[in-house]
Design a protein around this motif. Sequence first.
Motif, mmCIF file in Angstrom:
data_model
loop_
_atom_site.group_PDB
_atom_site.id
_atom_site.type_symbol
_atom_site.label_atom_id
_atom_site.label_comp_id
_atom_site.label_asym_id
_atom_site.label_seq_id
_atom_site.Cartn_x
_atom_site.Cartn_y
_atom_site.Cartn_z
ATOM 1 N N ARG A 3 0.731 -1.347 -0.134
ATOM 2 C CA ARG A 3 -0.077 0.045 0.024
ATOM 3 C C ARG A 3 0.910 1.156 -0.085
ATOM 4 O O ARG A 3 0.602 2.288 -0.765
ATOM 5 N N PHE A 4 1.885 1.373 0.866
ATOM 6 C CA PHE A 4 2.916 2.574 1.030
ATOM 7 C C PHE A 4 3.537 2.588 -0.520
ATOM 8 O O PHE A 4 3.505 3.482 -1.028
ATOM 9 N N ARG A 11 2.698 8.978 -6.021
ATOM 10 C CA ARG A 11 2.821 10.330 -5.598
ATOM 11 C C ARG A 11 1.553 10.891 -4.919
ATOM 12 O O ARG A 11 1.288 11.973 -4.794
ATOM 13 N N ASP A 12 0.675 10.018 -4.215
ATOM 14 C CA ASP A 12 -0.615 10.210 -3.495
ATOM 15 C C ASP A 12 0.051 10.824 -2.225
ATOM 16 O O ASP A 12 0.004 10.049 -1.224
ATOM 17 N N GLU A 13 -0.005 12.171 -1.856
ATOM 18 C CA GLU A 13 0.236 12.582 -0.684
ATOM 19 C C GLU A 13 -0.522 12.203 0.583
ATOM 20 O O GLU A 13 -0.289 11.988 1.550
ATOM 21 N N GLU A 14 -1.808 12.174 0.237
ATOM 22 C CA GLU A 14 -2.884 11.950 1.257
ATOM 23 C C GLU A 14 -2.927 10.357 1.614
ATOM 24 O O GLU A 14 -2.981 10.179 2.895
ATOM 25 N N ILE A 16 -0.184 8.513 1.549
ATOM 26 C CA ILE A 16 0.966 8.375 2.094
ATOM 27 C C ILE A 16 0.659 8.564 3.513
ATOM 28 O O ILE A 16 0.994 7.992 4.583
ATOM 29 N N ALA A 17 0.209 10.042 3.769
ATOM 30 C CA ALA A 17 -0.093 10.335 5.377
ATOM 31 C C ALA A 17 -0.986 9.596 6.075
ATOM 32 O O ALA A 17 -0.769 9.383 6.920
ATOM 33 N N ALA A 18 -1.943 9.039 5.312
ATOM 34 C CA ALA A 18 -2.783 8.135 5.898
ATOM 35 C C ALA A 18 -2.185 6.506 6.453
ATOM 36 O O ALA A 18 -2.902 6.097 7.295
ATOM 37 N N LEU A 19 -1.234 6.289 5.943
ATOM 38 C CA LEU A 19 -0.505 5.266 6.206
ATOM 39 C C LEU A 19 0.306 5.316 7.378
ATOM 40 O O LEU A 19 1.115 4.455 7.911
ATOM 41 N N LEU A 20 0.659 6.702 7.820
ATOM 42 C CA LEU A 20 1.711 6.987 8.890
ATOM 43 C C LEU A 20 0.862 7.122 10.323
ATOM 44 O O LEU A 20 -0.121 7.572 10.540
ATOM 45 N N ALA A 21 1.432 6.298 11.220
ATOM 46 C CA ALA A 21 0.747 6.344 12.602
ATOM 47 C C ALA A 21 1.010 7.827 13.283
ATOM 48 O O ALA A 21 2.095 8.323 12.944
ATOM 49 N N ASP A 22 0.249 8.202 14.181
ATOM 50 C CA ASP A 22 0.770 9.423 14.885
ATOM 51 C C ASP A 22 1.840 9.583 15.496
ATOM 52 O O ASP A 22 2.271 10.631 15.449
ATOM 53 N N ALA A 42 5.186 13.279 7.225
ATOM 54 C CA ALA A 42 4.584 13.707 5.878
ATOM 55 C C ALA A 42 4.952 15.017 5.197
ATOM 56 O O ALA A 42 5.114 14.800 4.154
ATOM 57 N N ALA A 43 5.518 15.771 6.033
ATOM 58 C CA ALA A 43 5.887 16.953 5.366
ATOM 59 C C ALA A 43 7.531 16.667 4.836
ATOM 60 O O ALA A 43 7.587 17.090 3.547
ATOM 61 N N ILE A 44 8.168 15.932 5.615
ATOM 62 C CA ILE A 44 9.591 15.354 4.986
ATOM 63 C C ILE A 44 9.455 14.492 3.689
ATOM 64 O O ILE A 44 9.961 14.571 2.764
ATOM 65 N N LEU A 45 8.378 13.556 3.590
ATOM 66 C CA LEU A 45 8.109 13.037 2.596
ATOM 67 C C LEU A 45 7.760 13.573 1.249
ATOM 68 O O LEU A 45 7.744 13.253 0.154
ATOM 69 N N ARG A 46 6.725 14.893 1.675
ATOM 70 C CA ARG A 46 6.435 15.731 0.347
ATOM 71 C C ARG A 46 7.812 16.435 -0.161
ATOM 72 O O ARG A 46 7.796 16.497 -1.341
ATOM 73 N N ALA A 47 8.464 16.808 0.820
ATOM 74 C CA ALA A 47 9.939 17.288 0.313
ATOM 75 C C ALA A 47 10.652 16.624 -0.424
ATOM 76 O O ALA A 47 11.378 16.781 -1.550
ATOM 77 N N VAL A 48 10.689 15.190 -0.137
ATOM 78 C CA VAL A 48 11.320 14.130 -0.696
ATOM 79 C C VAL A 48 10.899 14.017 -2.161
ATOM 80 O O VAL A 48 11.494 14.093 -3.092
#
Length: 137
Positions: A3-4, A11-14, A16-22, A42-48
């Motif tokens: 899934r990740f 390049r689906d930012e939403e 990706i973020a949905a798969l991250l634990a708080d 999530a911000a780091i991964l968007r920068a990547v």
Amino acid sequence: MQRFRRAVEARDEEAIAALLADDVVFTSPVAFTPYPGKATTAAILRAVMRVFEDFHYVREITDGNGQDSALIFQAVVAGKQVTGCDFLHVNDEGLIDDFTVMVRPLSAAVAVSEAMGAQFDRVQREAATAATVHPDM
């Protein structure tokens, strides 16, 4: 961690973020101190996604229980060919709670460090905004 991988390749930012634990912790290949929290990761991964060109996964290795995965990738950063690996651990809910990245060769790590360093102020602003707008991040 299919899934990740699919979310990153799309390049689906939403997604990706949905798969991250708080409480996810991101360990960078070029920073000494890990970065805690969903909003920051999530911000780091968007920068990547802004910095890494021609990013693609070339191999995936997952343990028998599906909680630990290694996703080997290739990309180009500032003209340098980068080979790296995302080491992911998922919690009992299936969300990524530990995210460690390693890259090689040294010249590529330096290029990653410089390119991501140039993104750092934006990463901090995005993380602060997300934490304010979406307190669950």
